[in-house]
Design a protein around this motif. Structure first.
Motif, PDB file in Angstrom:
ATOM      1  N   ASP A 148      15.675 -17.777 -22.987  1.00 54.29           N
ATOM      2  CA  ASP A 148      16.394 -17.778 -24.023  1.00 54.29           C
ATOM      3  C   ASP A 148      17.742 -18.631 -23.783  1.00 54.29           C
ATOM      4  N   ILE A 149      17.962 -19.907 -24.449  1.00 50.66           N
ATOM      5  CA  ILE A 149      19.574 -20.335 -24.259  1.00 50.66           C
ATOM      6  C   ILE A 149      20.561 -19.811 -24.905  1.00 50.66           C
ATOM      7  N   ALA A 150      20.443 -18.701 -25.891  1.00 49.79           N
ATOM      8  CA  ALA A 150      21.223 -17.884 -26.317  1.00 49.79           C
ATOM      9  C   ALA A 150      22.094 -17.064 -25.560  1.00 49.79           C
ATOM     10  N   SER A 151      21.025 -16.588 -24.438  1.00 46.71           N
ATOM     11  CA  SER A 151      21.645 -15.601 -23.430  1.00 46.71           C
ATOM     12  C   SER A 151      22.155 -16.295 -22.156  1.00 46.71           C
ATOM     13  N   LEU A 152      22.007 -17.590 -22.085  1.00 45.38           N
ATOM     14  CA  LEU A 152      22.652 -18.168 -20.810  1.00 45.38           C
ATOM     15  C   LEU A 152      24.131 -17.785 -20.587  1.00 45.38           C
ATOM     16  N   LYS A 196      26.020 -24.334 -18.098  1.00 44.26           N
ATOM     17  CA  LYS A 196      26.506 -25.775 -17.218  1.00 44.26           C
ATOM     18  C   LYS A 196      25.267 -26.344 -16.744  1.00 44.26           C
ATOM     19  N   GLU A 197      24.550 -25.534 -16.129  1.00 46.86           N
ATOM     20  CA  GLU A 197      23.369 -26.065 -15.552  1.00 46.86           C
ATOM     21  C   GLU A 197      22.435 -26.727 -16.679  1.00 46.86           C
ATOM     22  N   PHE A 198      22.261 -25.752 -17.598  1.00 48.27           N
ATOM     23  CA  PHE A 198      21.226 -26.253 -18.703  1.00 48.27           C
ATOM     24  C   PHE A 198      21.797 -27.636 -19.096  1.00 48.27           C
ATOM     25  N   ARG A 199      23.068 -27.782 -19.334  1.00 52.95           N
ATOM     26  CA  ARG A 199      23.409 -28.984 -20.035  1.00 52.95           C
ATOM     27  C   ARG A 199      23.273 -30.296 -19.066  1.00 52.95           C
ATOM     28  N   GLN A 200      23.103 -30.034 -17.779  1.00 52.26           N
ATOM     29  CA  GLN A 200      22.789 -31.070 -16.762  1.00 52.26           C
ATOM     30  C   GLN A 200      21.052 -31.470 -16.937  1.00 52.26           C
ATOM     31  N   PRO A 231      29.638 -38.584 -16.054  1.00 49.13           N
ATOM     32  CA  PRO A 231      28.775 -37.248 -15.926  1.00 49.13           C
ATOM     33  C   PRO A 231      28.885 -36.838 -14.325  1.00 49.13           C
ATOM     34  N   LEU A 232      28.454 -37.672 -13.613  1.00 46.15           N
ATOM     35  CA  LEU A 232      28.452 -37.441 -12.177  1.00 46.15           C
ATOM     36  C   LEU A 232      29.821 -37.095 -11.587  1.00 46.15           C
ATOM     37  N   GLU A 233      30.808 -37.521 -11.969  1.00 42.72           N
ATOM     38  CA  GLU A 233      32.210 -37.060 -11.798  1.00 42.72           C
ATOM     39  C   GLU A 233      32.523 -35.613 -12.043  1.00 42.72           C
ATOM     40  N   PHE A 234      32.102 -35.561 -13.603  1.00 46.25           N
ATOM     41  CA  PHE A 234      32.494 -34.278 -14.168  1.00 46.25           C
ATOM     42  C   PHE A 234      31.665 -32.942 -13.400  1.00 46.25           C
ATOM     43  N   TYR A 235      30.401 -33.256 -13.027  1.00 49.68           N
ATOM     44  CA  TYR A 235      29.727 -32.242 -12.291  1.00 49.68           C
ATOM     45  C   TYR A 235      29.700 -32.299 -10.749  1.00 49.68           C
TER      46      TYR A 235
END
Length: 568
Positions: free
Chosen positions: A379-383, A389-393, A419-423
């Motif tokens: 459930d993404i609401a419980s992340l 952060k991992e989900f958004r990647q 995005p590579l720099e951000f993460y």
């Protein structure tokens, strides 16, 4: 001469006039002065339009079709000028007319319905005021009766409750209503020629059909000729008697609409027809998508193993409270669907159907009011924050308008590397190598690295947006109308690119679109939404060959050019 003879002469004269062109363009050439020198945007264009006739100019962006139209109405952008040629309106030369003369011609003789209603309507002026300005400027209304004339014009354009709508501002209108307001302005002075420049390119098929029907009805009643500028071959086939095909500033083919689109002679026209998505032409399916092959594979796997769904959505609801109203607005109402791993699920529907809201909840941009979204079984609401952060990647978006989603101040290299720099993925050298690999993946040359978004075409910008979405190696990409603003040739390239990437990386797609012909090309499964509800969900083959819900059947019936196997 008796009355009968007089009537015969009148009829003969009317017949003669109907065969003579209302608009005649001969050898038109348009140049633009730029910092890099003179650009020959239009070269040697010939066209004719007769009273009551609809002629369509088709071609991709940069072909010169809109420039031709703007030259006719005397509204060329800064630096543009008519270098040579003749433009005659009802036999009178207007290519060298003064600005004062053109102001008289515009509106009264030539009306215009531009492409983007939001940028062509004054955001701080009421709709009625903008219609009134046109009527008053041409002496077709007085201060005493102008409001009555405004209501008449809005009524003729099909706007409901026109007296109330006249007092509203553009932001209070839907896209279709804003386009109707532009139609009211364009036809308020009852012009003899209407130029409609991509009047429905951003509208859903049902709204598009309504708008085109409205233009058709009004122009028939007024006897107005129409010059339709479009990159939509289906629309041209459906609405025009004759088609003019432009490529790189030149007319490459013209003639009867149906004949040209069914049997194109010029290689460029053939490429346009071939690239146009069709709900009836399986031959146009990009091989990379392997839709039928994947469907067979999925059926075989389903017999021996449970479905592997990357996303499961159950009873998803989004409610927005509305001030001043007794009830809330339900944007998404009890929607359930799944996205199988490695496949493409499309959500289709009109604007306001809830499809984009559903996608935004999946992306965790907005929170659902109720319901459940599971990604990889969780459930993404419980992340937690780290899990989010991992989900958004792993879940990346591709938006409709690449220009507004790309920072205009960044180079292409920096945009893709962001995005590579951000993460904090890899070293600087690693990131530079990854960016170059991504450019290769989306078929862009390395020379693009130092350029800015403004220096790229629409298709190139969309490829940059795709490269950025791929940078973090996601498993799921949410594509929100990624090709709706693109010409058919560029659209075809982007769709094939998405298919190639899916095959190579095993990507899953949620594809949001109102274009059923595009959905037919790429989707394994289709979910149809209306007023926030899921009204039908099935395999793509079932939806397009045996639609069950009346709304789905209406969407399919609204696609222009469908009977020719040309629809976009």
């Amino acid at each position: 001469m008796n009355a009968r003879d007089d009537g015969a002469v009148s009829a003969a004269k009317e017949k003669q006039m109907s065969t003579e062109p209302l608009l005649s363009v001969q050898g038109l050439a348009v140049d633009f002065a730029t910092m890099d020198g003179v650009v020959h945007a239009v070269e040697g264009v010939d066209l004719e339009i007769r009273p009551g006739e609809t002629v369509a100019i088709v071609g991709e962006s940069g072909s010169g079709k809109s420039t031709t139209a703007m030259a006719i109405i005397g509204l060329l952008a800064g630096g543009g000028k008519i270098a040579s040629g003749s433009i005659r309106l009802d036999g009178k030369e207007i290519s060298r007319a003064s600005e004062h003369e053109m102001r008289t011609i515009r509106g009264r003789d030539i009306g215009l319905v531009p492409q983007d209603p939001m940028s062509n309507l004054n955001p701080v002026a009421r709709i009625g005021t903008q219609v009134a300005e046109t009527l008053l400027a041409h002496g077709l209304a007085t201060r005493q009766n102008v409001q009555t004339k405004v209501v008449e014009a809005l009524t003729a354009a099909g706007l409901p409750d026109p007296a109330r709508r006249a007092k509203q501002y553009p932001h209070e209108f839907s896209g279709g209503m804003r386009q109707r307001a532009l139609i009211a302005i364009g036809l308020a002075c009852k012009p003899r020629l209407l130029i409609a420049d991509e009047p429905t390119s951003a509208l859903d098929v049902t709204v598009q059909q309504t708008i085109l029907d409205q233009i058709g009805q009004m122009t028939r009643e007024l006897g107005t000729a129409v010059l339709l500028i479009t990159h939509d071959l289906g629309l041209a086939a459906d609405r025009a008697e004759r088609v003019i095909v432009m490529h790189r500033g030149k007319v490459v083919e013209q003639g009867d609409a149906r004949q040209i689109l069914e049997d194109p002679q010029h290689p460029y026209t053939q490429s346009l027809v071939k690239a146009a998505p069709s709900v009836a032409a399986a031959r146009l399916q990009p091989e990379a998508f392997r839709v039928q092959e994947r469907a067979a594979e999925a059926s075989a796997v389903a017999e021996t193993a449970p479905a592997d769904n990357i996303v499961e959505i159950e009873n998803l609801t989004k409610v927005y409270p509305v001030r001043g109203r007794g009830e809330d607005f339900v944007a998404v109402d009890d929607v359930s669907l799944v996205i199988p791993r490695g496949e493409t699920v499309a959500i289709v529907g009109e604007s306001g159907s809830g499809k984009t809201t559903t996608a935004r909840m999946l992306l965790k941009v907005i929170e659902p009011t109720s319901g459940l979204i599971r990604y990889e079984g969780k459930d993404i609401a419980s992340l937690s924050r780290a899990e989010t952060k991992e989900f958004r990647q792993q879940v990346q978006p591709i938006f409709q308008d690449p220009y507004s989603s790309l920072n205009p101040m960044f180079t292409i290299e920096r945009l893709i590397a962001e995005p590579l720099e951000f993460y904090k993925r890899g070293s600087g050298a690693d990131r530079r190598r990854r960016v170059r690999q991504l450019l290769d993946d989306v078929a862009l040359p390395q020379s693009m690295l130092r350029r800015y978004p403004s220096e790229l075409s629409g298709g190139q910008r969309q490829r940059v947006a795709i490269a950025r979405a791929l940078a973090l190696s996601p498993d799921l990409i949410v594509c929100d109308e990624p090709v709706s603003a693109l010409d058919v040739l560029v659209q075809d390239q982007i769709l094939k690119l998405l298919g190639d990437l899916q095959s190579e990386y095993g990507l899953s797609y949620l594809f949001i679109s109102h274009d059923l012909a595009v959905v037919r090309l790429i989707s394994d499964y289709v979910c149809v939404m209306k007023d926030g509800k899921l009204v039908e969900a099935a395999t793509s083959e079932e939806i397009f060959t045996n639609p069950r819900d009346p709304y789905t059947r209406r969407l399919l019936a609204s696609i222009p050019g469908n009977e020719l196997g040309i629809a976009s």
